[in-house]
Design an enzyme around this catalytic site. Sequence first.
Site, mmCIF file in Angstrom:
data_model
loop_
_atom_site.group_PDB
_atom_site.id
_atom_site.type_symbol
_atom_site.label_atom_id
_atom_site.label_comp_id
_atom_site.label_asym_id
_atom_site.label_seq_id
_atom_site.Cartn_x
_atom_site.Cartn_y
_atom_site.Cartn_z
ATOM 1 N N SER A 1 0.836 -1.207 0.000
ATOM 2 C CA SER A 1 0.000 0.000 0.000
ATOM 3 C C SER A 1 0.867 1.251 0.000
ATOM 4 C CB SER A 1 -0.869 -0.011 1.263
ATOM 5 O OG SER A 1 -1.517 1.223 1.418
ATOM 6 N N LYS B 1 2.191 -3.814 6.451
ATOM 7 C CA LYS B 1 2.525 -3.949 5.021
ATOM 8 C C LYS B 1 4.032 -3.836 4.823
ATOM 9 C CE LYS B 1 -1.518 -4.624 3.292
ATOM 10 N NZ LYS B 1 -1.828 -5.894 2.649
ATOM 11 N N TYR C 1 -1.529 -0.699 10.449
ATOM 12 C CA TYR C 1 -1.824 -1.294 9.140
ATOM 13 C C TYR C 1 -0.645 -1.080 8.187
ATOM 14 C CZ TYR C 1 -3.612 -1.698 4.407
ATOM 15 O OH TYR C 1 -3.750 -2.034 3.079
HETATM 16 P P1 NAD Z 1 -10.992 -7.135 1.074
HETATM 17 O O1 NAD Z 1 -11.194 -7.083 2.534
HETATM 18 O O2 NAD Z 1 -12.170 -6.904 0.194
HETATM 19 O O3 NAD Z 1 -10.326 -8.521 0.663
HETATM 20 C C1 NAD Z 1 -9.441 -9.219 1.514
HETATM 21 C C2 NAD Z 1 -9.876 -10.668 1.539
HETATM 22 O O4 NAD Z 1 -8.980 -11.400 2.366
HETATM 23 C C3 NAD Z 1 -11.293 -10.851 2.109
HETATM 24 O O5 NAD Z 1 -12.061 -11.621 1.227
HETATM 25 C C4 NAD Z 1 -11.061 -11.572 3.438
HETATM 26 O O6 NAD Z 1 -12.115 -12.444 3.759
HETATM 27 C C5 NAD Z 1 -9.743 -12.277 3.186
HETATM 28 N N1 NAD Z 1 -8.939 -12.518 4.397
HETATM 29 C C6 NAD Z 1 -8.598 -11.631 5.365
HETATM 30 N N2 NAD Z 1 -7.838 -12.227 6.295
HETATM 31 C C7 NAD Z 1 -7.684 -13.520 5.890
HETATM 32 C C8 NAD Z 1 -6.993 -14.645 6.431
HETATM 33 N N3 NAD Z 1 -6.308 -14.565 7.585
HETATM 34 N N4 NAD Z 1 -7.053 -15.828 5.765
HETATM 35 C C9 NAD Z 1 -7.754 -15.934 4.613
HETATM 36 N N5 NAD Z 1 -8.424 -14.904 4.058
HETATM 37 C C10 NAD Z 1 -8.383 -13.712 4.687
HETATM 38 O O7 NAD Z 1 -9.832 -6.085 0.731
HETATM 39 P P2 NAD Z 1 -9.353 -5.532 -0.684
HETATM 40 O O8 NAD Z 1 -9.734 -4.103 -0.765
HETATM 41 O O9 NAD Z 1 -9.724 -6.465 -1.760
HETATM 42 O O10 NAD Z 1 -7.779 -5.568 -0.443
HETATM 43 C C11 NAD Z 1 -6.988 -6.653 -0.864
HETATM 44 C C12 NAD Z 1 -5.565 -6.425 -0.410
HETATM 45 O O11 NAD Z 1 -5.084 -5.204 -0.934
HETATM 46 C C13 NAD Z 1 -5.407 -6.324 1.116
HETATM 47 O O12 NAD Z 1 -4.212 -6.981 1.480
HETATM 48 C C14 NAD Z 1 -5.284 -4.837 1.357
HETATM 49 O O13 NAD Z 1 -4.537 -4.544 2.502
HETATM 50 C C15 NAD Z 1 -4.553 -4.391 0.109
HETATM 51 N N6 NAD Z 1 -4.799 -2.982 -0.227
HETATM 52 C C16 NAD Z 1 -6.084 -2.545 -0.355
HETATM 53 C C17 NAD Z 1 -6.325 -1.204 -0.631
HETATM 54 C C18 NAD Z 1 -7.737 -0.681 -0.739
HETATM 55 O O14 NAD Z 1 -7.929 0.531 -0.605
HETATM 56 N N7 NAD Z 1 -8.731 -1.514 -0.989
HETATM 57 C C19 NAD Z 1 -5.246 -0.321 -0.793
HETATM 58 C C20 NAD Z 1 -3.941 -0.814 -0.663
HETATM 59 C C21 NAD Z 1 -3.728 -2.158 -0.374
HETATM 60 C C1 WQD Z 2 -9.226 9.891 0.641
HETATM 61 C C2 WQD Z 2 -9.370 11.399 0.855
HETATM 62 C C3 WQD Z 2 -9.573 12.019 3.176
HETATM 63 C C4 WQD Z 2 -13.415 9.978 3.794
HETATM 64 C C5 WQD Z 2 -6.638 4.885 2.833
HETATM 65 C C6 WQD Z 2 -5.553 4.082 3.484
HETATM 66 C C7 WQD Z 2 -4.643 3.497 2.439
HETATM 67 C C8 WQD Z 2 -5.408 2.713 1.380
HETATM 68 C C9 WQD Z 2 -6.528 3.527 0.825
HETATM 69 C C10 WQD Z 2 -5.442 0.425 2.099
HETATM 70 C C11 WQD Z 2 -8.564 11.936 2.031
HETATM 71 C C12 WQD Z 2 -10.846 12.322 2.422
HETATM 72 C C13 WQD Z 2 -12.245 10.480 3.263
HETATM 73 C C14 WQD Z 2 -14.456 10.882 4.150
HETATM 74 C C15 WQD Z 2 -13.084 12.711 3.386
HETATM 75 N N1 WQD Z 2 -6.015 1.529 1.905
HETATM 76 N N2 WQD Z 2 -12.082 11.825 3.054
HETATM 77 N N3 WQD Z 2 -14.245 12.214 3.920
HETATM 78 O O1 WQD Z 2 -6.794 7.929 3.548
HETATM 79 O O2 WQD Z 2 -5.956 8.229 1.175
HETATM 80 O O3 WQD Z 2 -6.046 5.978 2.145
HETATM 81 O O4 WQD Z 2 -7.332 4.052 1.892
HETATM 82 O O5 WQD Z 2 -4.284 0.130 1.914
HETATM 83 O O6 WQD Z 2 -3.776 2.669 3.109
HETATM 84 O O7 WQD Z 2 -4.813 4.938 4.332
HETATM 85 O O8 WQD Z 2 -8.162 7.101 1.556
HETATM 86 O O9 WQD Z 2 -10.515 7.133 0.941
HETATM 87 O O10 WQD Z 2 -9.916 7.292 3.388
HETATM 88 O O11 WQD Z 2 -9.443 9.221 1.897
HETATM 89 O O12 WQD Z 2 -12.950 13.920 3.202
HETATM 90 O O13 WQD Z 2 -15.516 10.497 4.648
HETATM 91 O O14 WQD Z 2 -10.741 11.663 1.171
HETATM 92 O O15 WQD Z 2 -9.282 12.992 4.114
HETATM 93 O O16 WQD Z 2 -8.136 13.217 1.685
HETATM 94 P P1 WQD Z 2 -6.690 7.418 2.181
HETATM 95 P P2 WQD Z 2 -9.579 7.617 1.980
#
Ligand code: NAD
Ligand code: WQD
Length: 340
Positions: A124, A152, A148
């Site tokens: 991330s 990562k 979190y």
């Molecule tokens: P999500 O929660 O929709 O998907 C994650 C999946 O992993 C879920 O289906 C959950 O049931 C499964 N899971 C969690 N813990 C588990 C475990 N211990 N064993 C087996 N399965 C497990 O999330 P997503 O948005 O699809 O994200 C996928 C990956 O990408 C995650 O690792 C997340 O940290 C990373 N990521 C997501 C974002 C985002 O904003 N969505 C941003 C950056 C990184």
């Molecule tokens: C986006 C912008 C907020 C909600 C997070 C995690 C990152 C990744 C993605 C997993 C910011 C603003 C938000 C609201 C708002 N996830 N905001 N009102 O914080 O960039 O990233 O999600 O890996 O690790 O940190 O994403 O969507 O929360 O916010 O004004 O109700 O929207 O301040 O500027 P962020 P976000």
Amino acid sequence: MRVLVTGGAGYIGSLAVWRLLALGHTVSVVDNLANGSLAAVQSAEDLAGRAADFVQADIRDTDLLIRLLRDVQPQAVLHFAGLKSVAESVALPLRYYDHNVQGSLSLLRAMQETAVRRIIFSSSATVYGQAARAPFAETSPIEPVNPYGRSKWMVEMMLRDFCAADPAFSAVALRYFNPVGAHPSGRLGEWVAGAPNNLLPYIIGVVQERFERVRIFGDDYPTPDGSGVRDYIHVLDLVEGHCAALQVGPGFSVYNLGTGIGYSVHEVIRAMQVACERAIPHEVVERRSGDVAISIADPARARHDLGWQAQYDLMAMCRDAWRFAEQHPNGYGRVAAGAS
Ligand code: NAD
Ligand code: WQD
């Protein structure tokens, strides 16, 4: 290729399952369904016209993973499984180190035991420090500010060390910026139970009248309109990035997956208003603690090494996300009760 997808019943993982199946790969999914849905896997299969194998299990169960890897003999593992809420990680850090770090360690142990030597890991952009200046390159300072993000970063370091010890091993950490959007059919996308932390799911909740108005966290940032600027990336582009990363290696590599373009909170609200053809109530409130003003990727390394570049713009992200939301006002229906 034979590919094992951990977390393949979740948001991004299910879209990856669809794409891998559509490309003709043989796909196995392992997910504990803590935040995923079998219906998502089913939709991925329907859209691709091919089936995946599904195993409901926890990646912290190393013995089970060893049996699964022996059985499937994948050439690559796409590792999405994990927990992803920054706020929850602050309240429950051990839970995050358990699922994200211990879970990844368990997977690596199983891969070592079964000589599976290629992994693509969902990292991330949150690993970049507050001191880093946007656009963030992979070489920008790392200093995650919450458990979190640290989980990562720990997994990235584990992968780097593991690659150093086994020159045949290939590990790619993909640092996602802000993934949004859905499959253009509206059949695969993101649904968040309760009040979402992330902007786009929250905006959608307001459009669906689950919440009254969008709270804009701060309008005094040093950005053109004062609200936070982020690099939103369509989940389809993200999934293509994974397909491109399957060719990388051996050794440890890290790539940003972002568009290189930033949008403010106001701009996202305006785009979503166009996409769903209605006004979206909003108000400015206090800054959210831990937020940076601007987070934008420098995607040059991925373009150069992977030949990958994001294709979709903000309107496509909003339109596709809204299409999924309209078709799934209550998500996929039953989502299994949370695991420990
Ligand atoms: P999500 O929660 O929709 O998907 C994650 C999946 O992993 C879920 O289906 C959950 O049931 C499964 N899971 C969690 N813990 C588990 C475990 N211990 N064993 C087996 N399965 C497990 O999330 P997503 O948005 O699809 O994200 C996928 C990956 O990408 C995650 O690792 C997340 O940290 C990373 N990521 C997501 C974002 C985002 O904003 N969505 C941003 C950056 C990184
Ligand atoms: C986006 C912008 C907020 C909600 C997070 C995690 C990152 C990744 C993605 C997993 C910011 C603003 C938000 C609201 C708002 N996830 N905001 N009102 O914080 O960039 O990233 O999600 O890996 O690790 O940190 O994403 O969507 O929360 O916010 O004004 O109700 O929207 O301040 O500027 P962020 P976000």
